[in-house]
Design a protein around this motif. Structure first.
Motif, mmCIF file in Angstrom:
data_model
loop_
_atom_site.group_PDB
_atom_site.id
_atom_site.type_symbol
_atom_site.label_atom_id
_atom_site.label_comp_id
_atom_site.label_asym_id
_atom_site.label_seq_id
_atom_site.Cartn_x
_atom_site.Cartn_y
_atom_site.Cartn_z
ATOM 1 N N ALA A 23 0.834 -1.206 0.000
ATOM 2 C CA ALA A 23 0.000 0.000 0.000
ATOM 3 C C ALA A 23 0.864 1.249 0.000
ATOM 4 C CB ALA A 23 -0.903 -0.011 1.228
ATOM 5 N N GLY A 24 0.329 2.344 -0.561
ATOM 6 C CA GLY A 24 1.096 3.583 -0.617
ATOM 7 C C GLY A 24 2.461 3.322 -1.220
ATOM 8 N N ALA A 25 2.469 2.547 -2.293
ATOM 9 C CA ALA A 25 3.691 1.953 -2.817
ATOM 10 C C ALA A 25 4.793 2.937 -3.173
ATOM 11 C CB ALA A 25 3.366 1.080 -4.030
ATOM 12 N N ALA A 26 4.447 4.110 -3.650
ATOM 13 C CA ALA A 26 5.485 5.062 -4.062
ATOM 14 C C ALA A 26 6.393 5.457 -2.904
ATOM 15 C CB ALA A 26 4.849 6.306 -4.679
ATOM 16 N N GLY A 27 5.885 5.427 -1.681
ATOM 17 C CA GLY A 27 6.684 5.807 -0.519
ATOM 18 C C GLY A 27 7.331 4.644 0.202
ATOM 19 N N GLN A 28 7.314 3.455 -0.392
ATOM 20 C CA GLN A 28 7.826 2.265 0.289
ATOM 21 C C GLN A 28 9.236 1.843 -0.142
ATOM 22 O OE1 GLN A 28 6.369 0.959 2.823
ATOM 23 N NE2 GLN A 28 4.387 1.953 2.647
ATOM 24 N N PHE A 29 9.850 2.637 -1.022
ATOM 25 C CA PHE A 29 11.186 2.305 -1.515
ATOM 26 C C PHE A 29 12.127 3.470 -1.280
ATOM 27 C CE2 PHE A 29 8.144 -0.074 -4.042
ATOM 28 C CZ PHE A 29 8.670 -1.356 -4.028
ATOM 29 N N ASP A 30 13.411 3.177 -1.019
ATOM 30 C CA ASP A 30 14.387 4.258 -0.925
ATOM 31 C C ASP A 30 14.870 4.626 -2.324
ATOM 32 O OD1 ASP A 30 16.407 2.425 -1.680
ATOM 33 O OD2 ASP A 30 17.216 2.234 0.350
ATOM 34 N N GLU A 31 15.830 5.523 -2.405
ATOM 35 C CA GLU A 31 16.297 6.022 -3.702
ATOM 36 C C GLU A 31 16.993 4.964 -4.551
ATOM 37 O OE1 GLU A 31 19.236 6.446 -0.550
ATOM 38 O OE2 GLU A 31 17.262 7.358 -0.717
ATOM 39 N N THR A 32 17.410 3.864 -3.927
ATOM 40 C CA THR A 32 18.051 2.784 -4.688
ATOM 41 C C THR A 32 17.050 1.720 -5.130
ATOM 42 O OG1 THR A 32 18.576 1.415 -2.755
ATOM 43 C CG2 THR A 32 20.202 3.113 -3.379
ATOM 44 N N GLY A 33 15.772 1.876 -4.735
ATOM 45 C CA GLY A 33 14.755 0.897 -5.089
ATOM 46 C C GLY A 33 14.598 -0.218 -4.074
ATOM 47 N N THR A 34 15.249 -0.059 -2.908
ATOM 48 C CA THR A 34 15.146 -1.059 -1.851
ATOM 49 C C THR A 34 13.870 -0.831 -1.044
ATOM 50 O OG1 THR A 34 17.553 -1.195 -1.711
ATOM 51 C CG2 THR A 34 16.309 -2.021 0.188
ATOM 52 N N LEU A 35 13.151 -1.888 -0.791
ATOM 53 C CA LEU A 35 11.933 -1.842 0.007
ATOM 54 C C LEU A 35 12.305 -1.468 1.438
ATOM 55 C CD1 LEU A 35 8.873 -2.450 -0.149
ATOM 56 C CD2 LEU A 35 9.418 -4.829 0.402
ATOM 57 N N THR A 36 11.592 -0.502 2.027
ATOM 58 C CA THR A 36 11.979 0.009 3.339
ATOM 59 C C THR A 36 11.058 -0.403 4.485
ATOM 60 O OG1 THR A 36 10.799 2.074 2.913
ATOM 61 C CG2 THR A 36 13.163 2.027 2.395
ATOM 62 N N GLY A 37 9.807 -0.698 4.223
ATOM 63 C CA GLY A 37 8.875 -1.047 5.295
ATOM 64 C C GLY A 37 9.215 -2.391 5.917
ATOM 65 N N GLU A 38 9.525 -2.398 7.216
ATOM 66 C CA GLU A 38 9.974 -3.608 7.899
ATOM 67 C C GLU A 38 8.992 -4.771 7.755
ATOM 68 O OE1 GLU A 38 10.944 -4.933 12.444
ATOM 69 O OE2 GLU A 38 11.505 -2.899 11.845
ATOM 70 N N ILE A 39 7.712 -4.503 7.929
ATOM 71 C CA ILE A 39 6.719 -5.575 7.830
ATOM 72 C C ILE A 39 6.659 -6.142 6.415
ATOM 73 C CG2 ILE A 39 4.741 -4.046 7.440
ATOM 74 C CD1 ILE A 39 4.699 -7.366 9.406
ATOM 75 N N TYR A 40 6.765 -5.248 5.413
ATOM 76 C CA TYR A 40 6.741 -5.723 4.030
ATOM 77 C C TYR A 40 7.973 -6.568 3.703
ATOM 78 C CZ TYR A 40 2.797 -2.610 2.996
ATOM 79 O OH TYR A 40 1.579 -1.997 2.970
ATOM 80 N N VAL A 41 9.132 -6.151 4.188
ATOM 81 C CA VAL A 41 10.362 -6.922 3.954
ATOM 82 C C VAL A 41 10.242 -8.293 4.612
ATOM 83 C CG1 VAL A 41 12.850 -7.037 4.409
ATOM 84 C CG2 VAL A 41 11.819 -4.879 3.662
ATOM 85 N N LYS A 42 9.733 -8.323 5.827
ATOM 86 C CA LYS A 42 9.563 -9.595 6.548
ATOM 87 C C LYS A 42 8.627 -10.532 5.782
ATOM 88 C CE LYS A 42 7.814 -11.478 10.861
ATOM 89 N NZ LYS A 42 7.103 -11.188 12.104
ATOM 90 N N GLU A 43 7.490 -10.026 5.359
ATOM 91 C CA GLU A 43 6.512 -10.855 4.654
ATOM 92 C C GLU A 43 7.019 -11.286 3.275
ATOM 93 O OE1 GLU A 43 3.392 -11.973 6.022
ATOM 94 O OE2 GLU A 43 4.591 -11.343 7.736
ATOM 95 N N LEU A 44 7.668 -10.371 2.562
ATOM 96 C CA LEU A 44 8.203 -10.713 1.243
ATOM 97 C C LEU A 44 9.317 -11.752 1.363
ATOM 98 C CD1 LEU A 44 7.946 -10.188 -1.779
ATOM 99 C CD2 LEU A 44 9.512 -8.240 -1.513
ATOM 100 N N THR A 45 10.129 -11.637 2.392
ATOM 101 C CA THR A 45 11.174 -12.634 2.644
ATOM 102 C C THR A 45 10.546 -14.001 2.894
ATOM 103 O OG1 THR A 45 12.689 -10.961 3.526
ATOM 104 C CG2 THR A 45 13.123 -13.260 4.142
ATOM 105 N N ALA A 46 9.491 -14.032 3.688
ATOM 106 C CA ALA A 46 8.803 -15.302 3.967
ATOM 107 C C ALA A 46 8.216 -15.895 2.683
ATOM 108 C CB ALA A 46 7.708 -15.084 5.007
ATOM 109 N N LEU A 47 7.625 -15.048 1.853
ATOM 110 C CA LEU A 47 7.053 -15.522 0.589
ATOM 111 C C LEU A 47 8.138 -16.097 -0.315
ATOM 112 C CD1 LEU A 47 4.425 -15.719 -1.135
ATOM 113 C CD2 LEU A 47 5.047 -13.488 -2.084
#
Length: 180
Positions: free
Chosen positions: A146-170
């Protein structure tokens, strides 16, 4: 142990697409693999064109890529409460190739969108689109960025801790489905 081949499909053609960023982050979190992004910028499906000219080479190349992959990641935007036309068109064209490159293929789907639901409707519809192809789609964790445009840093790395955790699990589950 051979190197896995992971194919990524982004349902957005935009240069700075959040779905392409999400797909790339998923590939990074998947770990060691040959990662290839499928090009789905196909002409619109037209049965008359298929009958007279056959399946376009670009479509066949994407189908072959999926067929050779050990696993596939698909990230879809949500346009008007559904997946993008580009993604649906790609699925329709690929379905016209010989055989079924999706059959029993491990697939992880995800979505990224500006809204607070993160493309949840588009992802559910995409899952329905995939049923006739009979892949092995992971059921979760579901990734709705959600609110995807604000979820990445300038290098394109995902920054939201919960999203990183869930994506890692997936991605851990997707890798396990490949047998490695």
């Amino acid at each position: 142990m051979s190197t896995l081949t992971l194919v990524g499909i982004s349902g957005s053609l935009r240069e700075d697409s959040v779905n392409t960023k999400l797909m790339r982050e998923a590939a990074r979190l998947f770990g060691s693999a040959d990662f290839i992004e499928a090009d789905i910028e196909f002409p619109l499906y037209n049965g008359d064109v298929e009958a007279s000219e056959g399946v376009p080479a670009k479509v066949q190349a994407a189908s072959d890529l999926i067929g050779r992959a050990d696993a596939v990641i698909i990230s879809t935007p949500e346009y008007n409460k559904g997946p993008s036309g580009v993604l649906k068109n790609a699925l329709d064209w690929i379905s016209r190739t010989e055989g079924n490159p999706w059959l029993d293929k491990p697939v992880a789907v995800m979505s990224a969108a500006a809204g607070r639901a993160g493309g949840e409707r588009a992802q559910m519809i995409l899952r329905g689109f995939m049923v006739p192809f009979r892949p092995r789609i992971l059921q979760g964790p579901e990734i709705h960025l959600a609110g995807a445009a604000g979820q990445f840093d300038e290098t394109g790395t995902l920054t939201g801790e919960i999203y990183v955790k869930e994506l890692t699990a997936l991605m851990t589950q997707l890798r396990a489905m490949t047998g490695q």
